[in-house]
Structures are given as structure tokens and as C-alpha cells.
Design an enzyme around this catalytic site. Structure first.
Site, PDB file in Angstrom:
ATOM      1  N   ARG A   1       0.769  -1.185  -0.173  1.00  0.00           N
ATOM      2  CA  ARG A   1      -0.116  -0.095   0.058  1.00  0.00           C
ATOM      3  C   ARG A   1       0.988   1.085  -0.166  1.00  0.00           C
ATOM      4  O   ARG A   1       1.895   1.339   0.796  1.00  0.00           O
ATOM      5  CB  ARG A   1      -0.953   0.042   1.255  1.00  0.00           C
TER       6      ARG A   1
ATOM      7  N   HIS B   1      -7.387   0.660  -6.354  1.00  0.00           N
ATOM      8  CA  HIS B   1      -7.648  -0.362  -5.243  1.00  0.00           C
ATOM      9  C   HIS B   1      -8.341  -1.541  -5.708  1.00  0.00           C
ATOM     10  O   HIS B   1      -9.284  -1.640  -5.286  1.00  0.00           O
ATOM     11  CB  HIS B   1      -8.199   0.485  -4.295  1.00  0.00           C
TER      12      HIS B   1
ATOM     13  N   GLN C   1     -10.084  -4.134  -3.395  1.00  0.00           N
ATOM     14  CA  GLN C   1     -11.470  -3.702  -2.863  1.00  0.00           C
ATOM     15  C   GLN C   1     -12.627  -4.083  -3.750  1.00  0.00           C
ATOM     16  O   GLN C   1     -13.579  -4.479  -3.497  1.00  0.00           O
ATOM     17  CB  GLN C   1     -11.208  -2.174  -2.436  1.00  0.00           C
TER      18      GLN C   1
ATOM     19  N   ASP D   1     -17.208   6.775  -1.228  1.00  0.00           N
ATOM     20  CA  ASP D   1     -15.943   6.642  -0.732  1.00  0.00           C
ATOM     21  C   ASP D   1     -15.754   8.000   0.029  1.00  0.00           C
ATOM     22  O   ASP D   1     -16.390   9.004  -0.284  1.00  0.00           O
ATOM     23  CB  ASP D   1     -14.804   6.374  -1.748  1.00  0.00           C
TER      24      ASP D   1
ATOM     25  N   CYS E   1     -16.326   1.146   0.857  1.00  0.00           N
ATOM     26  CA  CYS E   1     -15.230   0.211   1.232  1.00  0.00           C
ATOM     27  C   CYS E   1     -14.621   0.457   2.748  1.00  0.00           C
ATOM     28  O   CYS E   1     -13.971  -0.287   2.863  1.00  0.00           O
ATOM     29  CB  CYS E   1     -13.802   0.697   0.129  1.00  0.00           C
TER      30      CYS E   1
ATOM     31  N   ARG F   1     -13.081  -9.050   1.844  1.00  0.00           N
ATOM     32  CA  ARG F   1     -11.706  -8.972   1.402  1.00  0.00           C
ATOM     33  C   ARG F   1     -10.963  -9.972   1.675  1.00  0.00           C
ATOM     34  O   ARG F   1     -10.082 -10.346   0.708  1.00  0.00           O
ATOM     35  CB  ARG F   1     -11.327  -7.457   2.010  1.00  0.00           C
TER      36      ARG F   1
HETATM   37  N1  NVA Z   1      -9.920   6.329  -1.284  1.00  0.00           N
HETATM   38  C1  NVA Z   1      -9.618   5.965  -0.074  1.00  0.00           C
HETATM   39  C2  NVA Z   1      -9.855   4.364   0.122  1.00  0.00           C
HETATM   40  C3  NVA Z   1      -9.475   4.072   1.487  1.00  0.00           C
HETATM   41  C4  NVA Z   1      -9.598   2.523   1.535  1.00  0.00           C
HETATM   42  C5  NVA Z   1      -8.229   6.402   0.216  1.00  0.00           C
HETATM   43  O1  NVA Z   1      -7.553   6.176  -0.674  1.00  0.00           O
HETATM   44  O2  NVA Z   1      -7.726   6.857   1.344  1.00  0.00           O
HETATM   45  N1   CP Z   2     -11.172  -0.480   2.486  1.00  0.00           N
HETATM   46  C1   CP Z   2      -9.887  -0.590   3.049  1.00  0.00           C
HETATM   47  O1   CP Z   2      -8.853  -0.697   2.126  1.00  0.00           O
HETATM   48  O2   CP Z   2      -9.511  -0.523   4.237  1.00  0.00           O
HETATM   49  P1   CP Z   2      -8.435  -0.092   5.037  1.00  0.00           P
HETATM   50  O3   CP Z   2      -7.895   1.604   4.565  1.00  0.00           O
HETATM   51  O4   CP Z   2      -8.838  -0.117   6.481  1.00  0.00           O
HETATM   52  O5   CP Z   2      -7.384  -1.066   4.628  1.00  0.00           O
END
Ligand code: NVA
Ligand code: CP
Length: 320
Positions: free
Chosen positions: A109, A136, A139, A235, A275, A303
Site C-alpha cells: 500500500r 484499489h 477492494q 467513498d 469500502c 476482502r
Molecule cells: N479512497 C480511499 C480508500 C480508503 C480505503 C483512500 O485512498 O484513502
Molecule cells: N477499504 C480498505 O482498504 O480499508 P483499510 O484502509 O482499512 O485497509
């Protein structure tokens, strides 16, 4: 993985897999989930190690990959920028060369997609995108599996594509990593994405590399995007890495809150997904996310099941 084994599959964005591979993954995820629910041990990844690198915060991604890998008999190493040399400017390519000599699969990540791609280009083992600024995919894999579980047609998971083709997903909110990935999924699997974002936060179909322009329809008014949709999803207004824009975003996104009114113009049996993490009263009304059409907890649980299927596929190929 032994040096010289060149056929490495990475999962860096949704379009890295073909439609028939998704059908297979949905089938495997259903089998793996059933075994988990029945307390049947399934450990095809004994002696395999997953390294996870988190340069941004996580709850679901961390727990789902870690628990999933242990359940499959493997083990896990967790790194963050703060507690590894990545935070002290060791090049990502060098990190990839080293880590991939010691583990069997890597989940990352991070911020830019290019960083993930730089890692993958120097990795001897499969690399999975656990979220970047641009995409992502894990997800959306879980979201589609959840949709099929709840609204799938036909007798078996082999009907997965038929369950998705011709459906409409409404995206209300930021043209962000989730939106880009929904767009790739619509293009790959043959459904339509209705998208409504505030001006200045639009999605860029070129980034998603869309091949069929008809798979996306853009709406100025989020209510119009939700009309007739089979699934409504959103989101956070401010994704990780964009916190400096928070106040400006709060103003720009005020009308992009999934409301009961929006759900009322969608299909009568439309589902709501998010998500997570969610901000009730910002991107979604509490009555929607906590209401009867919401499947967010199944979505979060799934997930783990889909990622177990993904790791099994990337490491072992097709089973049986
Ligand atoms: N769009 C959000 C998703 C979090 C799971 C982010 O990137 O923070
Ligand atoms: N939806 C998702 O990726 O959650 P986290 O940021 O908690 O991993």
C-alpha cells in the site's frame, strides 16, 4: 521463488486479469469462504511467506491479508515506512530486490502507482496492489464478489459474468482510486458505471485505459447518476495523502452525500456499498449505510476471502 522462474503474475491494477480469470477467482473465493465458515482447515500455502508494506494506514487490508495468509498455512511479515529503511530513502527497487529473495509474495500500500510498478519490475515474486493513489483493485474484487453473492443470477458462481453484464453501478463522489478501479472493472466485465463527481474532481478515463467508452456515463447531478442503478457506492471525500485539501473538499463535495432520496431512485433492490472507513453525514447518510440496502460488513469480510483466492492463484495457478 527459485531464480529463473520467470512467469510471475502481479496484480497491480484491475485490468491485469481477464474476465475469465475473475470468474475463476469468484468461484475459488466462494469455495474458500465456505470452508472457512465450516471451520475446515485449508492450508495450500504452508511454508509460504507474505510481506506486507504499508506506507499508508490500514485496518481492513492489514487484517484481511494477514489473517488470510495465516489461515492458508503461511506466515506474514509486516513493514511500514516508519520502521523500515524505506522511510530513510532506500530506493524501492533495492527494497524489492532484497525482500523478493526472502518471501514468496508481496502486498504493498503506497502513494504513486509508479512506485508500486517500480517495485514489481524488480521483484522475483508476485506483487499485489493493496491501494495506491490511482487504484484499489482488491477492494473492487471484494465488492463484485459481494454483489454476486447478494444479487447473482443462476445456479453457480460460473454465472458471475451474467450477473454483472448489463448492470449499472452508480459512483457518487471523488474521481479517486476506487472510481478508477470501478471503471476498469466495468470495462473488463461488461457493466456500466454511472459517475457523478464535483467539478474539479472528475475521473480520467485515459488513466483507467478504458477500451469501451460506452461503459461509463457522466452525470452532473448525483441523483441522476443513481437513477435505475443496481448498486450505489461511494467513498471518503478526502483520500489518504490528500489531507491538505480537506477543507476545500468539504465545501466542494457537500451535495455528493449518498442519501435516502438517491437510494429511492435506484432499482428497488439496489445495494449500497462503501469500502470503509466511512464518515456518516459526509459522503453517506447514516440511514443509508446502516440501512437495509447496505452490505458494507459483508463487503469488508469478503476482502479476506477474495484475497485468499487471489494469493492462491498468483502462487499456485489454477487448482484442479
Ligand atoms: N479512497 C480511499 C480508500 C480508503 C480505503 C483512500 O485512498 O484513502
Ligand atoms: N477499504 C480498505 O482498504 O480499508 P483499510 O484502509 O482499512 O485497509
Amino acid at each position: 521463488m527459485k531464480p529463473g522462474m520467470s512467469l510471475i503474475r502481479h496484480y497491480l491494477q484491475f485490468k491485469d486479469l481477464r474476465a475469465e480469470e475473475y470468474v475463476y477467482l469468484f468461484e475459488r473465493a466462494a469455495i474458500i469462504k465456505r470452508r472457512f465458515k465450516n471451520y475446515e482447515k485449508y492450508q495450500p500455502l504452508v511454508d509460504r511467506t507474505l510481506a506486507m508494506i504499508f506506507e499508508k494506514a490500514s485496518t481492513r487490508t492489514r487484517v484481511s491479508f494477514e489473517a488470510g495468509m495465516y489461515q492458508m498455512g503461511g506466515s506474514v511479515v509486516n513493514l511500514t515506512s516508519g520502521d523500515s529503511q524505506l522511510g530513510r530513502s532506500e530506493p524501492i527497487e533495492d527494497t524489492a530486490r532484497v525482500i523478493s529473495r526472502m518471501v514468496d509474495i508481496v502486498m504493498i500500500r503506497t502513494f504513486e502507482q509508479s512506485k508500486l510498478e517500480g517495485f514489481a519490475a524488480h521483484s522475483r515474486v508476485p506483487v499485489i496492489n493493496g491501494l495506491t493513489n490511482e487504484y484499489h483493485p482488491c477492494q473492487i474484487l471484494a465488492d463484485l464478489f459481494t454483489y454476486i453473492e447478494h444479487r447473482g443470477q443462476g445456479q453457480g458462481e460460473a454465472d458471475a459474468l451474467a450477473s454483472l453484464r448489463g448492470r449499472t453501478v452508480a459512483w457518487v463522489g471523488d474521481g479517486n482510486n476506487m472510481a478508477n478501479t470501478w471503471l476498469q472493472a466495468a470495462d473488463t466485465l461488461g457493466f456500466t458505471l454511472h459517475i457523478s463527481t464535483p467539478s474539479g474532481y472528475e475521473l480520467d478515463p485515459k488513466l483507467a485505459g478504458v477500451t469501451n467508452a460506452a461503459c461509463v456515463k457522466v452525470f452532473g447531478n448525483p441523483l441522476d447518476a443513481c437513477r435505475g442503478a443496481h448498486l450505489v457506492t461511494t467513498d471518503v471525500w478526502t483520500s489518504m495523502g490528500y489531507e491538505a485539501e480537506n477543507e476545500a473538499r468539504k465545501k466542494a463535495f457537500a451535495r455528493w452525500c449518498v442519501s435516502r432520496e438517491m437510494m429511492a431512485v435506484a432499482q428497488p433492490d439496489a445495494l449500497f456499498m462503501h469500502c470503509l472507513p466511512a464518515h456518516r453525514g459526509e459522503e453517506v447518510e447514516a440511514e443509508v449505510i446502516d440501512g437495509p440496502q447496505s452490505v458494507v460488513w459483508d463487503e469488508a469480510e469478503n476482502r479476506m476471502h477474495v484475497q485468499k483466492a487471489l494469493m492462491e492463484y498468483l502462487l499456485l495457478g489454477r487448482i484442479g
